[in-house]
Design a protein around this motif. Sequence first.
Motif: not given
Length: 235
Positions: A80-85, A91-98, A151-152, A158-167
Motif C-alpha cells: 500500500l501507498y497512501a497520501y493526503l493533499a 502534502f503528507a505521505v501516510l503509507l509507503n509500502r510499510v 520517494i517512488d 535500500s532507498a526506504f531505509l535511507s529516506a527520512g520522514q520529510t512529508d
Amino acid sequence: MIMNTKNILGMAAGLMLWVGLASVQASETNFTFAVNQAIPDANVNGLILSANLTGLAANDSTISDVTLSLDITGGYNGDLYAYLAGPNGGFAVLLNRVGVSNGASAFGYSGAGLNVTFSDSAANGDVHFYQNVITPVGQLTGTWQPDGRNIDPMSSPSAFLSAGQTDMLSSFQGSDANGTWTLFLADLSSGGQSAVANWGLDITTVPEPSFWTFAGLSLVLFAGCRKLRRQKAIH
C-alpha cells in the motif's frame, strides 16, 4: 508610578501574553467519511477519495494541527501507498509500502489491513517500521506517525531505509482548511485485495492575531516609551 525600562518590558511582556491567550482559541472539528470501496489491486492509478470541507477557519483562522484516521481491511499492507493533499497546500505521505527496507523483505509487511490514527507526535513512532513495536494479529491498530517517505514506492529497499520522514501532517499548518481534501491510496502489487471502510480528519484551527491586536500592542509600547523619555528628561 515611576516607569523604567523594566516596567516597560514587563508591561510589554504581559500584554504579549494576553495577546497570545486572547488569540489562540483553538477550535477542533472532526469529520468521518464512510467509503466501503476496494483499492484496485496492482494498479498505480489507485483510489482517489475527496472531501470538500466548508465553514472551517471562518474568522481568518488557520490550521494548527491535523490527524487522520484510516480503516483498511484485508490485502497486504506492504503493497500500500497512501497520501493526503490539502486544499490550500500541504502534502503528507501516510503509507509507503510499510516494512520495505534494506534489512527486511522487499515486499514489506504481510499484515492484512489497519485501523489507525496518523499523528506526527504519535508515541508509537514511525508506521513504516511498526513491527519493531508490535506484530499484530489481524489489523494494525493504534496511533502512529505517518510514513513521510516521499520517494517512488517502487524504489529499491535500500532507498526506504535511507529516506527520512520529510512529508508529514505538519505541512498543513498555517493553511486554510476550507476546500477539497484528497486521500489517494494505491495497491502496487498483485495478490490480496484491500478495501477502505472509512477515513476521517480531525482538524484544529487557531485564529490569526488581528490588526487591532497588533495596533493595541504598538500603542501601549509607544506610550511606555514616551513615559520613559519624560522620566529621563526630568532627571
